[in-house]
Design a protein around this motif. Structure first.
Motif, short mmCIF file in Angstrom:
data_model
loop_
_atom_site.label_atom_id
_atom_site.label_comp_id
_atom_site.label_asym_id
_atom_site.label_seq_id
_atom_site.Cartn_x
_atom_site.Cartn_y
_atom_site.Cartn_z
N GLU A 119 42.85 42.77 44.62
CA GLU A 119 42.04 41.85 45.42
C GLU A 119 40.54 42.17 45.36
O GLU A 119 39.72 41.27 45.42
N THR A 120 40.18 43.44 45.23
CA THR A 120 38.77 43.82 45.20
C THR A 120 38.15 43.67 43.80
O THR A 120 36.95 43.88 43.65
N ASN A 121 38.95 43.29 42.82
CA ASN A 121 38.44 43.03 41.48
C ASN A 121 37.94 41.58 41.44
O ASN A 121 38.54 40.69 40.82
N ALA A 122 36.84 41.35 42.14
CA ALA A 122 36.32 40.00 42.35
C ALA A 122 36.04 39.26 41.05
O ALA A 122 36.28 38.05 40.95
N ARG A 123 35.53 39.96 40.04
CA ARG A 123 35.24 39.30 38.76
C ARG A 123 36.50 38.72 38.14
O ARG A 123 36.51 37.59 37.65
N ALA A 124 37.58 39.49 38.15
CA ALA A 124 38.84 39.02 37.58
C ALA A 124 39.42 37.87 38.40
O ALA A 124 39.84 36.85 37.84
N VAL A 125 39.43 38.02 39.72
CA VAL A 125 39.98 36.97 40.57
C VAL A 125 39.21 35.67 40.34
O VAL A 125 39.80 34.60 40.14
N GLN A 126 37.89 35.76 40.30
CA GLN A 126 37.06 34.57 40.08
C GLN A 126 37.32 33.97 38.69
O GLN A 126 37.44 32.76 38.53
N LEU A 127 37.42 34.83 37.67
CA LEU A 127 37.68 34.35 36.32
C LEU A 127 39.00 33.60 36.26
O LEU A 127 39.08 32.48 35.77
N TRP A 128 40.07 34.22 36.77
CA TRP A 128 41.39 33.57 36.69
C TRP A 128 41.41 32.28 37.48
O TRP A 128 41.98 31.29 37.03
N GLN A 129 40.76 32.25 38.64
CA GLN A 129 40.71 31.00 39.41
C GLN A 129 39.93 29.93 38.65
O GLN A 129 40.31 28.76 38.65
N SER A 130 38.87 30.31 37.95
CA SER A 130 38.09 29.32 37.19
C SER A 130 38.90 28.76 36.01
O SER A 130 38.60 27.67 35.53
N LEU A 131 39.91 29.51 35.56
CA LEU A 131 40.77 29.04 34.48
C LEU A 131 42.02 28.33 35.02
O LEU A 131 42.91 27.97 34.24
N GLY A 132 42.08 28.12 36.33
CA GLY A 132 43.16 27.33 36.92
C GLY A 132 44.25 28.11 37.61
O GLY A 132 45.16 27.52 38.20
N PHE A 133 44.20 29.44 37.57
CA PHE A 133 45.20 30.24 38.27
C PHE A 133 44.97 30.14 39.77
O PHE A 133 43.84 29.95 40.24
N ARG A 134 46.05 30.28 40.52
CA ARG A 134 45.90 30.36 41.97
C ARG A 134 46.72 31.53 42.50
O ARG A 134 47.70 31.95 41.88
N VAL A 135 46.28 32.06 43.61
CA VAL A 135 46.99 33.15 44.27
C VAL A 135 48.21 32.53 44.95
O VAL A 135 48.07 31.64 45.79
N VAL A 136 49.41 33.02 44.58
CA VAL A 136 50.64 32.51 45.18
C VAL A 136 51.32 33.56 46.04
O VAL A 136 52.33 33.27 46.69
N GLY A 137 50.77 34.75 46.04
CA GLY A 137 51.34 35.80 46.87
C GLY A 137 50.37 36.95 47.01
O GLY A 137 49.53 37.18 46.13
N THR A 138 50.46 37.65 48.12
CA THR A 138 49.63 38.82 48.38
C THR A 138 50.52 39.95 48.86
O THR A 138 51.31 39.76 49.79
N VAL A 139 50.40 41.08 48.20
CA VAL A 139 51.17 42.26 48.59
C VAL A 139 50.17 43.22 49.26
O VAL A 139 49.35 43.84 48.58
N PRO A 140 50.21 43.33 50.58
CA PRO A 140 49.23 44.16 51.29
C PRO A 140 49.34 45.64 50.91
O PRO A 140 50.44 46.16 50.70
N LYS A 141 48.18 46.28 50.82
CA LYS A 141 48.10 47.73 50.63
C LYS A 141 48.96 48.24 49.47
O LYS A 141 49.51 49.34 49.52
N ALA A 142 49.05 47.47 48.40
CA ALA A 142 49.91 47.84 47.27
C ALA A 142 49.17 48.59 46.17
O ALA A 142 49.79 49.07 45.23
N PHE A 143 47.85 48.72 46.29
CA PHE A 143 47.06 49.39 45.26
C PHE A 143 46.12 50.38 45.93
O PHE A 143 45.47 50.05 46.92
N ARG A 144 46.06 51.58 45.36
CA ARG A 144 45.18 52.61 45.91
C ARG A 144 43.88 52.60 45.10
O ARG A 144 43.77 53.23 44.06
N SER A 145 42.89 51.89 45.59
CA SER A 145 41.58 51.80 44.95
C SER A 145 40.81 53.10 45.19
O SER A 145 40.81 53.63 46.31
N ARG A 146 40.17 53.58 44.14
CA ARG A 146 39.38 54.80 44.27
C ARG A 146 38.25 54.62 45.29
O ARG A 146 37.93 55.52 46.05
#
Length: 167
Positions: A119-146
């Motif tokens: 979720e914090t990889n804003a560039r990727a999220v924005q890129l995929w959304q601009s190509l038509g992808f949509r978020v269909v699910g969110t898994v809370p606290k599933a990634f340990r960001s440095r």
């Protein structure tokens, strides 16, 4: 820039940015202690692997693609993407994303699913959304960001055109 099938000789150019991205700890959950051979098998051993190269043959980024799941889930594609940090902002990720969409469509997949977009990889999220992808699910606290601690992973989905019908 051209996108072509990855060759074994491309790995020495991919490895430095693979390591940098994994060690950054913000986008991939791969183990940081992979040997070079383990990292190569992990990335290059995927169903299909491509590289984006500049006019001088320098690898700017790479993408893997194939079925998201075997058997009854094999009608949905998935992909993974890495862009050399030195090439960020040059359209490499977008070109690789478009390539995967075109490949999946031509290969008869009905959709593309990304299982773990941080979720914090804003560039990727924005890129995929601009190509038509949509978020269909969110898994809370599933990634340990440095940098951000525990953050969510998004499941992102793109339906593809098949037999003239929008899915």
């Amino acid at each position: 820039m051209i996108i072509r099938e990855a060759q074994p000789g491309d790995w020495p150019q991919i490895l430095p940015f693979f390591r940098a991205i994994v060690e950054d700890g913000e986008t991939y959950a791969y183990p940081e202690d992979l040997t070079d051979d383990e990292a190569e098998r992990l990335w290059m051993g995927q169903h299909r692997v491509v590289v984006a190269v500049d006019d001088d043959g320098r690898v700017l980024g790479s993408a893997t693609m194939g079925p998201n799941r075997p058997g009854r889930g094999s009608h949905v594609a998935t992909g993974s993407f890495m862009v050399d940090p030195a090439a960020t902002g040059g359209g490499v990720g977008r070109a690789l994303g478009r390539h995967v969409i075109e490949w999946a469509t031509a290969s008869g997949y009905e959709a593309i699913q990304f299982n773990a977009v941080v979720e914090t990889n804003a560039r990727a999220v924005q890129l995929w959304q601009s190509l038509g992808f949509r978020v269909v699910g969110t898994v809370p606290k599933a990634f340990r960001s440095r940098r951000h601690g525990l953050v969510a992973l998004y499941v992102m989905w793109l339906p593809l055109q098949k037999r003239g019908l929008a899915l």
